[in-house]
Design an enzyme around this catalytic site. Structure first.
Site, short mmCIF file in Angstrom:
data_model
loop_
_atom_site.label_atom_id
_atom_site.label_comp_id
_atom_site.label_asym_id
_atom_site.label_seq_id
_atom_site.Cartn_x
_atom_site.Cartn_y
_atom_site.Cartn_z
CB SER A 150 -0.96 -0.06 1.19
OG SER A 150 -1.99 0.86 1.03
CG ASP A 225 -7.34 -3.49 -1.98
OD1 ASP A 225 -7.96 -2.62 -1.33
OD2 ASP A 225 -6.11 -3.61 -1.98
CG HIS A 258 -5.61 -2.81 1.36
ND1 HIS A 258 -5.01 -2.49 0.16
CD2 HIS A 258 -5.04 -1.96 2.27
CE1 HIS A 258 -4.15 -1.51 0.33
NE2 HIS A 258 -4.14 -1.16 1.61
N1 LIG Z 1 -7.39 2.29 8.96
C1 LIG Z 1 -7.67 2.45 7.56
C2 LIG Z 1 -6.89 1.53 6.68
C3 LIG Z 1 -5.57 1.15 7.24
C4 LIG Z 1 -5.00 -0.04 6.54
O1 LIG Z 1 -5.68 -0.80 5.82
N2 LIG Z 1 -3.73 -0.21 6.73
C5 LIG Z 1 -3.05 -1.28 6.07
C6 LIG Z 1 -1.98 -0.67 5.21
S1 LIG Z 1 -2.67 0.52 4.11
C7 LIG Z 1 -2.40 -2.20 7.10
O2 LIG Z 1 -1.49 -2.90 6.78
N3 LIG Z 1 -2.91 -2.18 8.33
C8 LIG Z 1 -2.31 -2.90 9.44
C9 LIG Z 1 -2.52 -4.38 9.49
O3 LIG Z 1 -3.39 -4.91 8.78
O4 LIG Z 1 -1.80 -5.04 10.27
C10 LIG Z 1 -9.13 2.20 7.31
O5 LIG Z 1 -9.71 1.46 8.08
O6 LIG Z 1 -9.62 2.72 6.30
#
Ligand SMILES: N[C@@H](CCC(=O)N[C@@H](CS)C(=O)NCC(=O)O)C(=O)O
Length: 283
Positions: A150, A225, A258
């Site tokens: 991302s 996604d 995602h």
């Molecule tokens: N918090 C945001 C999205 C955050 C998100 O999806 N982060 C991804 C990277 S873009 C991630 O890797 N989150 C931490 C995880 O899954 O451990 C939402 O809910 O819209």
């Protein structure tokens, strides 16, 4: 440059360790994680895959969720995962605490605007200071590849495309592929880089891939996604690669979202892809 060891766990015959150090580039204490495969126990110098995480992440998300250790151990690749922004007292954050700007959202750029410029220099940190530190303190070679997810997929592509001499290969999961044309990228670039969009282009993977290049690139994108259409735009990256003849492999993976469930499903392919290019170059 001194390192403070925070944790150490043996896994798949190698070691996962977390360290803290004071970063001269970011002017704050920073944490990173490293996986050292079993081959390093004999003093062998192994190549390094730098992993750049996405919004809201720290050095821990990838190491705990991606399931990368078995393949990294077998292939003899070290993995380094930095944090996603500067942190600590005095480091600016979004006034509303938004997840997509400020802490946990450094976007791997060198900020030029107040109040961000003082600490938010993640591009230089990941490109220069961190590899210098890693190569000084650990049994690793100067063969490097870079990957990410991302926001970190954007960071990986931009670092590799701008610095072909420093990375043997690049890969990404669900990268923000055309940040100048999506809400996440526009919000961050406006804050960190200012209103002049010409300054944004050096940080846009689609723009850079359209200029050509030869660093092998693998991108995986889940078709389930939620962020695909509005934020990620892999089709723009593919069109730029087709136009310039860039060696991009883009794989659309039906049903995947995602999350790290997606990353864990294909991380072995990415490690093998990088191993092939790292070992070719170091042979
Ligand atoms: N918090 C945001 C999205 C955050 C998100 O999806 N982060 C991804 C990277 S873009 C991630 O890797 N989150 C931490 C995880 O899954 O451990 C939402 O809910 O819209």
């Amino acid at each position: 440059m001194s390192l403070e060891l925070l944790s150490s766990n043996k896994t798949f015959g190698g070691w996962h360790k977390q360290y803290q150090h004071v970063s001269a580039t970011l002017k704050c204490a920073m944490r990173f994680a490293i996986y050292l495969p079993p081959a390093t126990a004999d003093g062998a110098k192994v190549p390094v895959l730098y992993w750049l995480s996405g919004l809201t992440c720290t050095d821990e998300n990838f190491m705990q969720k991606a399931g990368a250790f078995r393949a990294a151990a077998e292939l003899g690749i070290a993995i380094v995962a930095p944090d996603t922004s500067p942190r600590g007292e005095g480091v600016a954050d979004d006034p509303d605490g938004a997840y997509d700007l400020g802490l946990g959202a450094g976007f791997y750029v060198n900020a030029t605007q107040a109040p961000w410029a003082e600490h938010y220099q993640m591009y230089d940190y990941v490109l220069q200071e961190l590899p210098e530190l890693i190569e000084q303190h650990f049994p690793v070679s100067s063969q490097r590849s870079v990957s990410g997810h991302s926001m970190g997929g954007h960071g990986a592509l931009v670092l590799a495309l701008n610095n072909p001499e420093r990375f043997s290969s690049v890969s990404a999961f669900s990268p923000i592929a055309n940040p100048v044309n999506c809400p996440w990228g526009q919000k961050a670039f406006k804050a960190y880089l200012g209103e002049d969009r010409d300054t944004w282009r050096a940080y846009d993977a689609t723009e850079l891939m359209g200029q050509g290049g030869s660093t092998p690139a693998l991108v995986d994108q889940g078709e389930g996604d939620n962020f695909l259409t509005e934020q990620l735009k892999p089709e723009a990256l593919k069109a730029a690669a087709d136009k310039s003849g860039y060696p991009l492999t883009l794989r659309l993976q039906p049903g995947y979202d995602h999350s790290y469930y997606f990353i864990a499903s294909f991380i072995d392919d990415h490690l093998r892809f990088h191993a092939q290019h790292l070992h070719l170059h170091s042979a």
